[in-house]
Design a protein around this motif. Sequence first.
Motif, PDB file in Angstrom:
ATOM      1  N   ASN A 245      40.474 -46.680 -10.924  1.00  0.00           N
ATOM      2  CA  ASN A 245      41.398 -45.591 -11.236  1.00  0.00           C
ATOM      3  C   ASN A 245      41.849 -45.602 -12.688  1.00  0.00           C
ATOM      4  O   ASN A 245      41.841 -46.608 -13.367  1.00  0.00           O
ATOM      5  N   ILE A 246      42.246 -44.416 -13.135  1.00  0.00           N
ATOM      6  CA  ILE A 246      42.757 -44.238 -14.488  1.00  0.00           C
ATOM      7  C   ILE A 246      44.250 -44.535 -14.470  1.00  0.00           C
ATOM      8  O   ILE A 246      44.993 -43.958 -13.681  1.00  0.00           O
ATOM      9  N   GLN A 247      44.692 -45.418 -15.338  1.00  0.00           N
ATOM     10  CA  GLN A 247      46.076 -45.855 -15.331  1.00  0.00           C
ATOM     11  C   GLN A 247      46.722 -45.565 -16.678  1.00  0.00           C
ATOM     12  O   GLN A 247      46.054 -45.457 -17.712  1.00  0.00           O
ATOM     13  N   LEU A 248      48.040 -45.435 -16.644  1.00  0.00           N
ATOM     14  CA  LEU A 248      48.814 -45.093 -17.829  1.00  0.00           C
ATOM     15  C   LEU A 248      49.836 -46.187 -18.097  1.00  0.00           C
ATOM     16  O   LEU A 248      50.571 -46.597 -17.195  1.00  0.00           O
ATOM     17  N   VAL A 249      49.862 -46.674 -19.329  1.00  0.00           N
ATOM     18  CA  VAL A 249      50.877 -47.629 -19.750  1.00  0.00           C
ATOM     19  C   VAL A 249      51.530 -47.105 -21.018  1.00  0.00           C
ATOM     20  O   VAL A 249      50.963 -46.264 -21.732  1.00  0.00           O
TER      21      VAL A 249
ATOM     22  N   LEU B  12      49.119 -45.054 -11.735  1.00  0.00           N
ATOM     23  CA  LEU B  12      48.037 -44.073 -11.733  1.00  0.00           C
ATOM     24  C   LEU B  12      48.392 -42.867 -12.601  1.00  0.00           C
ATOM     25  O   LEU B  12      49.531 -42.402 -12.610  1.00  0.00           O
ATOM     26  N   LEU B  13      47.426 -42.377 -13.362  1.00  0.00           N
ATOM     27  CA  LEU B  13      47.644 -41.244 -14.253  1.00  0.00           C
ATOM     28  C   LEU B  13      47.769 -39.955 -13.447  1.00  0.00           C
ATOM     29  O   LEU B  13      46.837 -39.532 -12.763  1.00  0.00           O
TER      30      LEU B  13
ATOM     31  N   ILE C  20      49.078 -45.209 -23.582  1.00  0.00           N
ATOM     32  CA  ILE C  20      47.712 -45.729 -23.497  1.00  0.00           C
ATOM     33  C   ILE C  20      47.141 -45.406 -22.123  1.00  0.00           C
ATOM     34  O   ILE C  20      47.784 -45.676 -21.098  1.00  0.00           O
ATOM     35  N   ILE C  21      45.947 -44.821 -22.106  1.00  0.00           N
ATOM     36  CA  ILE C  21      45.228 -44.576 -20.861  1.00  0.00           C
ATOM     37  C   ILE C  21      44.152 -45.636 -20.719  1.00  0.00           C
ATOM     38  O   ILE C  21      43.375 -45.869 -21.642  1.00  0.00           O
ATOM     39  N   LEU C  22      44.121 -46.284 -19.559  1.00  0.00           N
ATOM     40  CA  LEU C  22      43.146 -47.342 -19.279  1.00  0.00           C
ATOM     41  C   LEU C  22      42.277 -46.941 -18.097  1.00  0.00           C
ATOM     42  O   LEU C  22      42.769 -46.440 -17.089  1.00  0.00           O
ATOM     43  N   THR C  23      40.981 -47.166 -18.216  1.00  0.00           N
ATOM     44  CA  THR C  23      40.069 -46.991 -17.091  1.00  0.00           C
ATOM     45  C   THR C  23      38.874 -47.898 -17.316  1.00  0.00           C
ATOM     46  O   THR C  23      38.680 -48.439 -18.411  1.00  0.00           O
TER      47      THR C  23
ATOM     48  N   ALA D  92      42.341 -45.481 -24.374  1.00  0.00           N
ATOM     49  CA  ALA D  92      42.640 -44.340 -25.240  1.00  0.00           C
ATOM     50  C   ALA D  92      44.112 -44.391 -25.626  1.00  0.00           C
ATOM     51  O   ALA D  92      44.980 -44.546 -24.764  1.00  0.00           O
ATOM     52  N   VAL D  93      44.389 -44.252 -26.915  1.00  0.00           N
ATOM     53  CA  VAL D  93      45.754 -44.384 -27.439  1.00  0.00           C
ATOM     54  C   VAL D  93      46.231 -43.038 -27.964  1.00  0.00           C
ATOM     55  O   VAL D  93      45.511 -42.348 -28.694  1.00  0.00           O
TER      56      VAL D  93
END
Length: 389
Positions: free
Chosen positions: A343-347, A53-54, A25-28, A19-20
């Motif tokens: 896990n949901i991660q944030l970049v 981790l988000l 960007i959120i990655l899962t 998701a942008v």
Amino acid sequence: MNDYSVFTRGLGSATVILAVYVDDIILTGTDLEEITALKSFLHDAFKIKDLGLLHYFLGIEVLYSDHGVLLHQRKFIHDLLRDFNCSDYSSVVSPLELYENLRCCTSDLLPKPEEYWQLLSQFMQQPCLPHVKVALHLLRNLKGTSTFGLFISSSPNLYLSAYCDSYWGACPDSRRSVSYFSIFLSDSLIRWKTKKQPVESLSSNEAEYRSMSKAVAEITWVVHLLDDFGVSTASPVPLFCDNQASLHIAKNLVFHEHTKHIELDCHFVRAKLAEGLIGLSHTSSATQLDDLVTKVLSGADHHLHLRKLGVRGERDYISLVDDVTNEKAMVPTYRRIFPSIYNIQLVQIDLQFATTKLQLASANCISHFMNKWYKLCKLIYNLLQLSCS
């Protein structure tokens, strides 16, 4: 995809969701190796910063436990109270006084309205003293509910349900009605919206039916979005409404005097009803969850409706925090959607345009930013397609 900012990638049983939002960007996904590989792929293309981790995103804080996820805005509320010097004020139990009904006014105009633009929305063009008093009252309510948050349950049962309601002639200035709907995944609130209707409704039935039409459109979008994620839900999706006349209009194929102003809405709702996507059901006013945003309730009724919508209070908040032990606690939370979600991660993308301050007065600058944003989304999509091939 049914959302222009969400991208999915499926490789066999593995699924990765991206998701942008601007430069975040959120990655899962279900495969940790695929998530790591996608991070490396994006870093080679954009040079990203891995934030792990988000926990915090767009003013929303995220807490994890074996029982689910809690989304709250404690820090945002405290910052808002500090900005308007309300930190020492006493709290109140309801966001509005009973029978409160704001309208535009030309008297008691504020000498410095720009100081309250952040706090006001509908009346920010001509804010008056009554508007500010109500806004400050709302801040006092937020102070007492700063630990409240929306709880997303980890229940393994997956089913959609929705409620719709309206407040006929709610606006005292234009006499336009207010529509509201809420959509639940299992017992968790995932989508809601309240908005003033674009035209005046000649009857409460018209107002209710327009609200029903908006709810059906949103249910259609949610079903398609879940389908993009590989999640199937049972059909028909029950849509609850407390207006019997609206239910009869939807099920009656004959157009008559009461439907001539909402004929397009009738066609749309009946089409989805015939497809089996939705199922219309009546709910009593006592069990109507949407009264929270369409009507001014007393403190006790307000908190009762919050509980029904899945909003947890301070005791539940502390209990959830005590349940959080480590990052592994979050894994079972998402297994209700995927069998083995990670896990949901944030970049964060390191792009020059993302850190440039936009001058809203410059149309050229806005056009330049939107062009960059479009190119970014298109590039991510092309890269994912190339990676899949």
